[in-house]
Design an enzyme around this catalytic site. Sequence first.
Site, mmCIF file in Angstrom:
data_model
loop_
_atom_site.group_PDB
_atom_site.id
_atom_site.type_symbol
_atom_site.label_atom_id
_atom_site.label_comp_id
_atom_site.label_asym_id
_atom_site.label_seq_id
_atom_site.Cartn_x
_atom_site.Cartn_y
_atom_site.Cartn_z
ATOM 1 N N ASN A 1 0.833 -1.194 0.000
ATOM 2 C CA ASN A 1 0.000 0.000 0.000
ATOM 3 C C ASN A 1 0.877 1.258 0.000
ATOM 4 O O ASN A 1 2.098 1.174 -0.122
ATOM 5 C CB ASN A 1 -0.957 -0.040 1.195
ATOM 6 C CG ASN A 1 -2.315 0.535 0.861
ATOM 7 O OD1 ASN A 1 -2.422 1.596 0.252
ATOM 8 N ND2 ASN A 1 -3.366 -0.156 1.271
ATOM 9 N N HIS B 1 23.991 2.832 11.115
ATOM 10 C CA HIS B 1 25.173 3.658 11.374
ATOM 11 C C HIS B 1 25.781 3.229 12.707
ATOM 12 O O HIS B 1 25.081 2.714 13.586
ATOM 13 C CB HIS B 1 24.808 5.142 11.429
ATOM 14 C CG HIS B 1 24.190 5.654 10.174
ATOM 15 N ND1 HIS B 1 24.932 6.181 9.138
ATOM 16 C CD2 HIS B 1 22.892 5.700 9.768
ATOM 17 C CE1 HIS B 1 24.123 6.537 8.157
ATOM 18 N NE2 HIS B 1 22.880 6.261 8.514
ATOM 19 N N ALA C 1 0.012 -3.553 13.487
ATOM 20 C CA ALA C 1 0.255 -2.164 13.122
ATOM 21 C C ALA C 1 1.096 -1.445 14.180
ATOM 22 O O ALA C 1 0.934 -1.673 15.381
ATOM 23 C CB ALA C 1 -1.071 -1.429 12.936
ATOM 24 N N ARG D 1 0.887 -14.564 20.103
ATOM 25 C CA ARG D 1 0.390 -15.939 20.180
ATOM 26 C C ARG D 1 0.555 -16.621 18.845
ATOM 27 O O ARG D 1 0.735 -15.959 17.812
ATOM 28 C CB ARG D 1 -1.074 -15.978 20.608
ATOM 29 C CG ARG D 1 -2.054 -15.344 19.615
ATOM 30 C CD ARG D 1 -3.479 -15.459 20.115
ATOM 31 N NE ARG D 1 -4.431 -14.823 19.230
ATOM 32 C CZ ARG D 1 -4.993 -15.407 18.175
ATOM 33 N NH1 ARG D 1 -4.658 -16.655 17.840
ATOM 34 N NH2 ARG D 1 -5.865 -14.769 17.423
#
Length: 201
Positions: free
Chosen positions: A76, A106, A152, A175
């Site tokens: 997306n 870095h 998310a 889980r």
Amino acid sequence: MIAGEMYHQTPELLEVRFATRDLLYEYNRCHPRDMATRSRLIKEMFNRVGEKYFIELPFHVDYGFNVTIGENFFANNNLTLLDVCPITIGDDVLLAPNVGIYTAGHALDPQLRKMTDGEFGQPVVIGNNVWVGANVSILPGVTIGDDTVIGAGSVVTKDVPAGVLAAGNPCRVIRKFDERDRKTYYRDLPIPQSYLDRLSD
């Protein structure tokens, strides 16, 4: 760079990035319906990509030649791929908006960063049939196993095994998938029989 050793930005590397930026500039300004041009540009940028794929506008990639994507891929809006090392993505992978996959890093030592401009990379591998939720960051050196879902907002700092729901900052296994996931699609909402019937087709 690809081997994971420390390196610094040379004129040659900068020119490769600029060449990729030229393609990105064209890609991110394509008409959304111009799928032929979008497909051609992705194939020019990436090392290898399957026959069926879709990357929503806009997106960003550093080099492109370190990216390998399998079949039936969907990403997306606002995908970011920092591919100083290989990014390998399997078949049937879904990426939600604002996913970032970062192989670049870095040094922690401030003087080393300041005085040498040294960078490094570690590869990222995403298995088959993985769903990565919105605003997820996948950091250098991570492997995500087959059939896993990353919730998310997660920051994935370590490997995630196959067949689990994982989420959080840092990302951790919540889980394993079980019988309830074969009956419901979201919380306690039952999977419609018409969709269950398609599993046996």
